[in-house]
Scaffold this motif. Structure first.
Motif, PDB file in Angstrom:
ATOM      1  N   VAL A  79      44.530  41.090  66.263  1.00 34.69           N
ATOM      2  CA  VAL A  79      45.510  40.002  66.378  1.00 34.69           C
ATOM      3  C   VAL A  79      46.935  40.470  66.063  1.00 34.69           C
ATOM      4  O   VAL A  79      47.871  39.683  66.154  1.00 34.69           O
ATOM      5  CB  VAL A  79      45.141  38.820  65.443  1.00 34.69           C
ATOM      6  N   TRP A  80      47.090  41.740  65.688  1.00 36.54           N
ATOM      7  CA  TRP A  80      48.398  42.231  65.235  1.00 36.54           C
ATOM      8  C   TRP A  80      49.490  42.015  66.285  1.00 36.54           C
ATOM      9  O   TRP A  80      50.598  41.574  65.963  1.00 36.54           O
ATOM     10  CB  TRP A  80      48.299  43.707  64.870  1.00 36.54           C
ATOM     11  N   ALA A 107      39.662  45.211  58.919  1.00 35.36           N
ATOM     12  CA  ALA A 107      40.654  46.080  59.557  1.00 35.36           C
ATOM     13  C   ALA A 107      40.691  45.853  61.069  1.00 35.36           C
ATOM     14  O   ALA A 107      41.768  45.743  61.674  1.00 35.36           O
ATOM     15  CB  ALA A 107      40.339  47.537  59.239  1.00 35.36           C
ATOM     16  N   PHE A 108      39.532  45.793  61.693  1.00 34.52           N
ATOM     17  CA  PHE A 108      39.495  45.603  63.142  1.00 34.52           C
ATOM     18  C   PHE A 108      39.934  44.193  63.535  1.00 34.52           C
ATOM     19  O   PHE A 108      40.534  43.990  64.588  1.00 34.52           O
ATOM     20  CB  PHE A 108      38.090  45.896  63.675  1.00 34.52           C
ATOM     21  N   ARG A 109      39.636  43.218  62.690  1.00 39.85           N
ATOM     22  CA  ARG A 109      40.081  41.861  63.001  1.00 39.85           C
ATOM     23  C   ARG A 109      41.602  41.787  62.953  1.00 39.85           C
ATOM     24  O   ARG A 109      42.228  41.132  63.779  1.00 39.85           O
ATOM     25  CB  ARG A 109      39.466  40.869  62.010  1.00 39.85           C
ATOM     26  N   LEU A 110      42.201  42.439  61.950  1.00 44.42           N
ATOM     27  CA  LEU A 110      43.659  42.462  61.875  1.00 44.42           C
ATOM     28  C   LEU A 110      44.249  43.193  63.085  1.00 44.42           C
ATOM     29  O   LEU A 110      45.211  42.713  63.712  1.00 44.42           O
ATOM     30  CB  LEU A 110      44.113  43.136  60.581  1.00 44.42           C
ATOM     31  N   ALA A 111      43.674  44.342  63.417  1.00 52.93           N
ATOM     32  CA  ALA A 111      44.183  45.092  64.569  1.00 52.93           C
ATOM     33  C   ALA A 111      44.100  44.271  65.851  1.00 52.93           C
ATOM     34  O   ALA A 111      44.968  44.368  66.729  1.00 52.93           O
ATOM     35  CB  ALA A 111      43.398  46.396  64.721  1.00 52.93           C
ATOM     36  N   THR A 155      44.391  35.895  61.619  1.00 55.67           N
ATOM     37  CA  THR A 155      45.179  35.232  62.663  1.00 55.67           C
ATOM     38  C   THR A 155      46.319  34.425  62.042  1.00 55.67           C
ATOM     39  O   THR A 155      47.481  34.568  62.437  1.00 55.67           O
ATOM     40  CB  THR A 155      44.290  34.326  63.519  1.00 55.67           C
ATOM     41  N   VAL A 156      45.990  33.571  61.079  1.00 59.87           N
ATOM     42  CA  VAL A 156      47.047  32.754  60.469  1.00 59.87           C
ATOM     43  C   VAL A 156      47.987  33.613  59.622  1.00 59.87           C
ATOM     44  O   VAL A 156      49.173  33.298  59.478  1.00 59.87           O
ATOM     45  CB  VAL A 156      46.453  31.602  59.637  1.00 59.87           C
ATOM     46  N   THR A 157      47.465  34.709  59.059  1.00 57.64           N
ATOM     47  CA  THR A 157      48.328  35.600  58.271  1.00 57.64           C
ATOM     48  C   THR A 157      49.390  36.246  59.164  1.00 57.64           C
ATOM     49  O   THR A 157      50.585  36.286  58.815  1.00 57.64           O
ATOM     50  CB  THR A 157      47.493  36.687  57.574  1.00 57.64           C
TER      51      THR A 157
END
Length: 742
Positions: A683-684, A677-681, A717-719
């Motif tokens: 790079v969002w 969750a934090f990794r997505l946040a 990141t790639v997503t």
């Protein structure tokens, strides 16, 4: 480590053959009608089905302490000595005196399976309670009610389960006649295999009446671990330590330059090793790569790792026991509890981080055979891997306080998934930290998840510093083992504080090298070629993490089909045996940014060629067609690397390079740590499609795009970058990366 019942009883069966020198001169056993010793000997002989079975030195002393004196005892004895025979004999003797069933805390499901099966064959009525047999708990409860269970085995993880703790444990403790802690070194912070759940056992012991005897057993405890276990067992502990030397093992160390040489050696000499055995590796990818290469060369081997399905693990174990395979290529997932008395060899591709851990793993071999070969092939990458795992079980103060604060602020229990969205920790790290905090009393597991207890928690910096120093000292000791000119068995047992340590007369330093040290050039070329096998799938993300709204990211549930990535490719994992080495150097902390090295660039071109040809699973280009253009992910730390890779691929593939996404002001340098969750946040909002790229995408609207990045870890990141490209008109987006973490 302590073996399974079958192995230990097997060792008792063969005491007259393998340990005659220990029993010679002791005189005959007392008459079967006289005293506790005679009674215990009769039980032993009934258990093993042999009238000539005899106790190993120290076995009866342990039984006597438990049965006659109801003491607390710690048994530190070599693998194969017969520790399980002690607690099975003691259990039946105590049962005959009206005691309740023995409660055995056992660390692995595989170990439980073997113990229950072996107990049944020996006439001991044993049942198990673990996460894999919940449907049988009612039967276990009925057996306890009817007093038809002699032994109950539980996993330490059950002690953290609120339902078990509240509904089953009180009744179990009220009936317990003997508590056994198997693999007791797991209790200790200083043990090589410390497990937070095991620390609950000290509290469990405190809940038992003083009249209930307690037995702790291990084969891998030095003096520091012994003292720690003794303190947790309580006052008046009887400690029985025996010689840890393994006369059946022939130890050796062979230093070779790199992974290619080590694999070439195995390709040439695996079939020369006696019987069947285990090839240990330090990482999952190394196990998988080694098994693949050996299998392709015609050797009967299987990979066995923490990622292997339970059914496949059981099948692999049985095939090895039945000698249907030459070897299992395994991580430490194949360790405690695996029992094959005639295991002929153990080979290590890379060294464990301590002589204690090494002793435990090589202890799989030569339990029921006169001879077994043990060979260590250390690698230059070993220290990097040790460094990562050295502090993996120690909590980070800031993260721990964040977890406690999140639970306190919620005012209600939170599941691990819900907690992930509130603290920046990956799932495995979070689960481990929760266990540590639960043992410290700061949090507790209840119905519905975890909650704070309100008890103060302080970070014991001094303690963790000492543990960290001890881990480094253990690593240094392992290097000394590799380099010593003295007896290897003497060194490894002396590190375990065995006062009887003496030269073995069998290892390569005592008797000369017993193994060939040459590597065939042809096989070296083959191994090198197979190690350069390129291509790791980058699986597309299909689901957004839970709780993203709490982090200000407005997504949930499944990722829309028209915003998902196609399956991609990474050249290799950082932990791979082949390209992993140069990739680790490329991504090492402090390594300068530079253009992609020519060898890795060529490897990427070969990967793309193989991808274009397709495979049975996904087909050419993952089934979406040849890319029409190349786009890159901007990098704050390695811009030259990514740009040169993307431009080089575009040139070789005769594709237009459309440029890179733009980094926004909110972009962070690198992906950092934290959970999904934090990794997505993080790079969002990190990227944007600039006007030039937007215009270029219009020229290839609806066509596949190759998205180039340097390192893929969580894939967010790639997503996010791929989703953005698709929203601006791109067709399928195929990610390509130099490396994949893990």
């Amino acid at each position: 480590m302590a073996g399974t019942t079958r192995e230990n009883i097997h060792s008792a069966e063969n005491v007259t053959d393998r340990d005659a020198e220990h029993d010679a001169g002791r005189g005959p056993e007392p008459d079967a009608q006289g005293g506790l010793r005679a009674e215990a000997l009769a039980v032993l002989r009934t258990l093993v089905g042999r009238e000539d079975a005899a106790f190993h030195p120290g076995q009866f002393e342990a039984i006597e302490a438990l049965v006659a004196s109801h003491r607390r005892a710690l048994v530190v004895q070599r693998t194969g000595w017969g520790k399980s025979a002690v607690y099975f004999v003691a259990s039946l003797l105590l049962r005959a005196r009206g005691a309740g069933p023995t409660l055995i805390v056992s660390p692995l499901l595989a170990l439980m399976r073997d113990q229950v099966a072996a107990a049944a064959r020996a006439g001991v009525r044993a049942v198990a309670i673990n996460s894999a047999n919940r449907l049988e708990w009612d039967e276990v409860h009925a057996a306890l009610e009817a007093d038809t269970a002699d032994v109950v085995l539980i996993s330490p993880e059950r002690l953290t389960n609120p339902g078990f703790r509240e509904q089953h444990l009180p009744e179990l403790l009220a009936r317990t006649g003997l508590l056994v802690v198997d693999e007791a070194h797991c209790i200790s912070d200083w043990g090589h295999d410390f497990r937070p759940d095991y620390r609950r056992i000290a509290a469990l012991i405190g809940e038992l009446p003083e009249s209930v005897p307690v037995l702790a057993t291990t084969a891998t405890a030095n003096a520091r671990v012994v003292r720690d276990i003794e303190e947790q067992l309580g006052a008046g502990v009887l400690t029985l330590r025996g010689s840890l030397g393994r006369e059946s093992l022939r130890l050796g160390v062979l230093r070779l330059p790199d992974a290619g040489h080590r694999l070439a050696w195995l390709l040439a000499h695996l079939e020369d090793l006696p019987g069947s055995g285990i090839i240990y590796t330090l990482t999952v990818s190394a196990a998988e790569d080694t098994a693949r290469i050996l299998s392709e060369a015609g050797h009967r081997v299987l990979a066995y790792t923490g990622k292997t399905d339970t059914e496949d693990r059981e099948r692999a174990e049985q095939l090895l026991k039945d000698n249907e395979v030459k070897a299992l290529v395994a991580t430490s997932a194949l360790g405690m509890g695996f029992d094959k008395p005639d295991l002929g060899f153990v080979v290590h591709l890379g060294a464990p981080s301590s002589p204690v851990a090494y002793y435990q793993q090589v202890g799989r071999a030569g339990r029921g055979a006169a001879n077994a070969d043990v060979l260590l092939l250390p690698g230059p990458e070993d220290r990097d891997i040790w460094r990562y795992f050295a502090t993996a079980s120690m909590p980070d103060e800031g993260k721990a306080q964040a977890v406690i604060a999140a639970l306190q602020e919620s005012g209600r229990p939170l599941s691990t998934v819900a907690l992930e969205a509130l603290v920046e920790l990956r799932r495995t790290q979070l689960e481990l930290l929760l266990k540590v905090l639960a043992v410290d009393g700061a949090v507790e597991r209840v119905g519905g998840g975890w909650q704070a207890t309100g008890q103060p928690w302080e970070y014991d910096a001094e303690r963790y510093a000492r543990i960290g120093e001890a881990r480094v000292a253990e690593q240094d000791s392992m290097v000394v083992y590799e380099e010593t000119a003295g007896c290897r068995m003497e060194y490894i047992t002396s590190v375990l504080d065995d006062e009887t340590a003496a030269p073995c007369g069998r290892c390569d330093n005592c008797a000369g090298r017993w193994f060939p040290d040459s590597v065939d050039p042809g096989l070296l070329d083959r191994a090198g070629s197979q190690l350069r096998h390129a291509g790791v799938p980058i699986e597309p993300r299909a689901q957004w993490p839970s709780g993203m709204d709490k982090l200000g990211v407005p997504v949930k549930g499944r990722i829309a089909a028209d915003e998902q990535l196609a399956e991609g490719r990474a050249l290799a994992r950082l932990t791979d045996l082949g390209y992993g080495g140069p990739l680790r150097e490329l991504f090492a902390v402090g390594a300068p940014d530079a253009q992609v090295p020519p060898a890795l660039a060529r490897a990427c071109v070969e990967l793309l060629s193989a991808w274009a040809r397709g495979d049975a699973a996904a087909g050419a280009w993952s089934g979406v067609g040849r890319p029409a253009a190349v786009v890159s992910v901007p990098s704050a730390t390695r811009p030259q690397l990514v740009d040169s890779l993307a431009r080089g691929i575009a040139q070789v593939g005769r594709l237009p390079y459309l440029g890179a996404l733009e980094r926004t002001a909110s972009a962070r340098a690198g992906q950092g740590g934290g959970n999904s969750a934090f990794r997505l946040a993080g790079v969002w909002s990190a990227f944007d499609v600039g006007p030039d790229l937007r215009s270029a995408l219009a020229g290839v609207a609806g066509q596949p795009i190759l998205l180039v990045d340097d390192l893929v870890d969580t894939r967010w990141t790639v997503t996010v970058a791929g989703r953005m490209l698709r929203q601006h008109g791109a067709g399928a987006v195929l990610p390509l990366s130099l490396a994949q973490a893990g």
